[in-house]
Design a protein around this motif. Structure first.
Motif, mmCIF file in Angstrom:
data_model
loop_
_atom_site.group_PDB
_atom_site.id
_atom_site.type_symbol
_atom_site.label_atom_id
_atom_site.label_comp_id
_atom_site.label_asym_id
_atom_site.label_seq_id
_atom_site.Cartn_x
_atom_site.Cartn_y
_atom_site.Cartn_z
ATOM 1 N N PRO A 141 0.846 -1.195 0.000
ATOM 2 C CA PRO A 141 0.000 0.000 0.000
ATOM 3 C C PRO A 141 0.874 1.236 0.000
ATOM 4 N N CYS A 142 0.422 2.264 -0.657
ATOM 5 C CA CYS A 142 1.276 3.437 -0.836
ATOM 6 C C CYS A 142 0.452 4.709 -0.916
ATOM 7 N N PHE A 143 0.926 5.743 -0.262
ATOM 8 C CA PHE A 143 0.425 7.090 -0.507
ATOM 9 C C PHE A 143 1.387 7.779 -1.476
ATOM 10 N N GLU A 144 0.848 8.303 -2.555
ATOM 11 C CA GLU A 144 1.601 9.279 -3.322
ATOM 12 C C GLU A 144 1.026 10.640 -2.977
ATOM 13 N N ILE A 145 1.880 11.524 -2.528
ATOM 14 C CA ILE A 145 1.451 12.898 -2.261
ATOM 15 C C ILE A 145 1.809 13.695 -3.505
ATOM 16 N N VAL A 146 0.806 13.895 -4.341
ATOM 17 C CA VAL A 146 1.049 14.655 -5.559
ATOM 18 C C VAL A 146 1.108 16.136 -5.220
ATOM 19 N N ASP A 147 1.844 16.867 -6.008
ATOM 20 C CA ASP A 147 2.045 18.293 -5.754
ATOM 21 C C ASP A 147 2.343 18.943 -7.094
ATOM 22 N N SER A 148 1.771 20.089 -7.332
ATOM 23 C CA SER A 148 1.979 20.762 -8.612
ATOM 24 C C SER A 148 2.803 22.012 -8.436
ATOM 25 N N ARG A 149 3.785 22.155 -9.300
ATOM 26 C CA ARG A 149 4.560 23.391 -9.354
ATOM 27 C C ARG A 149 3.916 24.409 -10.289
ATOM 28 N N ILE A 150 2.693 24.096 -10.720
ATOM 29 C CA ILE A 150 1.907 24.986 -11.581
ATOM 30 C C ILE A 150 0.826 25.664 -10.734
ATOM 31 N N GLU A 151 0.646 26.956 -10.916
ATOM 32 C CA GLU A 151 -0.280 27.733 -10.095
ATOM 33 C C GLU A 151 -1.674 27.115 -10.063
ATOM 34 N N ALA A 152 -2.181 26.909 -8.825
ATOM 35 C CA ALA A 152 -3.576 26.519 -8.574
ATOM 36 C C ALA A 152 -3.985 25.249 -9.309
ATOM 37 N N TRP A 153 -3.006 24.381 -9.599
ATOM 38 C CA TRP A 153 -3.311 23.119 -10.297
ATOM 39 C C TRP A 153 -3.999 23.370 -11.645
ATOM 40 N N LYS A 154 -3.680 24.474 -12.294
ATOM 41 C CA LYS A 154 -4.281 24.761 -13.602
ATOM 42 C C LYS A 154 -3.459 24.076 -14.685
ATOM 43 N N ILE A 155 -3.631 22.762 -14.769
ATOM 44 C CA ILE A 155 -2.753 21.967 -15.612
ATOM 45 C C ILE A 155 -3.492 21.309 -16.769
ATOM 46 N N GLY A 156 -2.780 21.164 -17.869
ATOM 47 C CA GLY A 156 -3.159 20.263 -18.942
ATOM 48 C C GLY A 156 -2.138 19.146 -18.980
ATOM 49 N N ILE A 157 -2.268 18.266 -19.936
ATOM 50 C CA ILE A 157 -1.375 17.115 -20.001
ATOM 51 C C ILE A 157 0.082 17.548 -20.154
ATOM 52 N N VAL A 158 0.347 18.586 -20.930
ATOM 53 C CA VAL A 158 1.721 19.048 -21.112
ATOM 54 C C VAL A 158 2.298 19.555 -19.798
ATOM 55 N N ASP A 159 1.475 20.262 -19.025
ATOM 56 C CA ASP A 159 1.955 20.815 -17.758
ATOM 57 C C ASP A 159 2.317 19.724 -16.765
ATOM 58 N N THR A 160 1.436 18.761 -16.587
ATOM 59 C CA THR A 160 1.702 17.729 -15.583
ATOM 60 C C THR A 160 2.841 16.813 -16.011
ATOM 61 N N VAL A 161 2.939 16.509 -17.299
ATOM 62 C CA VAL A 161 4.063 15.694 -17.768
ATOM 63 C C VAL A 161 5.379 16.419 -17.501
ATOM 64 N N ALA A 162 5.458 17.684 -17.877
ATOM 65 C CA ALA A 162 6.685 18.448 -17.673
ATOM 66 C C ALA A 162 7.067 18.507 -16.196
ATOM 67 N N ASP A 163 6.062 18.519 -15.329
ATOM 68 C CA ASP A 163 6.240 18.648 -13.885
ATOM 69 C C ASP A 163 6.390 17.273 -13.222
ATOM 70 N N ASN A 164 7.006 16.329 -13.937
ATOM 71 C CA ASN A 164 7.241 14.972 -13.429
ATOM 72 C C ASN A 164 5.953 14.317 -12.956
ATOM 73 N N ALA A 165 4.912 14.435 -13.790
ATOM 74 C CA ALA A 165 3.603 13.845 -13.482
ATOM 75 C C ALA A 165 3.095 14.294 -12.111
ATOM 76 N N SER A 166 3.426 15.535 -11.750
ATOM 77 C CA SER A 166 2.949 16.164 -10.514
ATOM 78 C C SER A 166 3.319 15.366 -9.255
ATOM 79 N N CYS A 167 4.447 14.689 -9.283
ATOM 80 C CA CYS A 167 4.858 13.894 -8.121
ATOM 81 C C CYS A 167 5.468 14.789 -7.058
ATOM 82 N N GLY A 168 5.123 14.508 -5.793
ATOM 83 C CA GLY A 168 5.719 15.213 -4.664
ATOM 84 C C GLY A 168 6.588 14.273 -3.863
ATOM 85 N N VAL A 169 5.954 13.492 -2.975
ATOM 86 C CA VAL A 169 6.648 12.467 -2.201
ATOM 87 C C VAL A 169 5.780 11.221 -2.170
#
Length: 266
Positions: A141-169
């Motif tokens: 079992p695993c928690f992924e704590i996703v986190d976006s370096r894009i303002e207010a999670w205003k993302i499209g596919i290009v944004d989240t891919v560039a941002d390492n699939a929005s991975c945090g910890v």
């Protein structure tokens, strides 16, 4: 190299550096897709590579990979309607019961997932779910704590891919089961935040079966000449919607037949 390809390479480096600086400074940036028209998913993965190169140069190492945007609930929430992938680095890893300082995060949300620990390499394309299960030593079992370096999670596919699939910890549970011991399609998930039920889901949320998500990843990367390696952790995607978290929160989860995981935020 032509002038246009040179300009493209420079843009990719600039955007990757911006995302890394956003991570370090905890200061999100405007969506890339709104500022740089014509960015492709291929460009986005090159930006991701540039972003992560800073962390690798500082001594972190790759410990696995993740599939993102696999569940309908997450796709609808983020308006991202196809899976993506990112890398897991050693500096992202926590164990169940540990505390994550909010100084590492910007706008985190918790996902309940099943992690696959590979016992041998998975080299696509043309792999099947049976290949995935045969190559998996353990499920956790695993928690992924996703986190976006894009303002207010205003993302499209290009944004989240560039941002390492929005991975945090990520946080891994201690319980480990063999793949044959868990009904991966029907296993139920319950996430609690501060003692209250915050989300529920099931294994089928991850592309119909979590091993389907890992198979998609192995085949997608295999077509690029990249294997999933023995010893790597592979996250198969969220089984429920995202749960926002803040300092002082504690989230815990249980997955039927697999066990639980918890993590705190300070």
């Amino acid at each position: 190299m032509s002038a246009s390809s040179s300009d493209r390479a420079a843009l990719i480096e600039t955007l990757g550096d911006e995302l890394h600086q956003a991570l370090v400074a905890r200061a999100p940036i405007a969506p890339l897709s709104g500022r740089c028209l014509g960015l492709t998913i291929e460009d986005a993965y090159r930006i991701q590579e540039r972003m992560l190169s800073h962390r690798l140069a500082a001594g972190e190492r790759v410990i696995g990979k993740k599939v993102g945007a696999t569940s309908k609930a997450v796709q609808s929430l983020l308006d991202v309607h196809q899976p993506d992938f990112g890398l897991l680095l050693s500096g992202m890893l926590y164990n169940t019961g540990e505390t994550v300082p909010m100084s590492r995060l910007i706008q985190p949300r918790a996902e309940g997932e099943i992690a696959f620990l590979l016992g041998r390499d998975l080299v696509g394309p043309r792999l099947t779910v049976a290949d995935v299960l045969a190559s998996t030593d353990w499920l956790l079992p695993c928690f992924e704590i996703v986190d976006s370096r894009i303002e207010a999670w205003k993302i499209g596919i290009v944004d989240t891919v560039a941002d390492n699939a929005s991975c945090g910890v990520i946080a891994l549970g201690h319980a480990a089961r063999r793949p044959r011991e868990v009904d991966l399609e029907l296993c139920g998930l319950v996430i609690e935040k501060n003692g209250d039920v915050a989300a529920t889901g099931a294994g089928a949320a991850a592309l119909g079966h979590p091993a389907n998500a890992v198979c998609w990843l192995a085949n997608t990367l295999g077509a690029l000449g990249v294997p999933l390696k023995a010893g790597e952790i592979v996250l198969s995607g969220s089984l429920a919607t995202l749960v926002p978290v803040a300092a002082g929160d504690c989230v815990s989860m249980t997955i039927g037949g697999l066990g639980g995981c918890s993590i705190r935020f300070s």
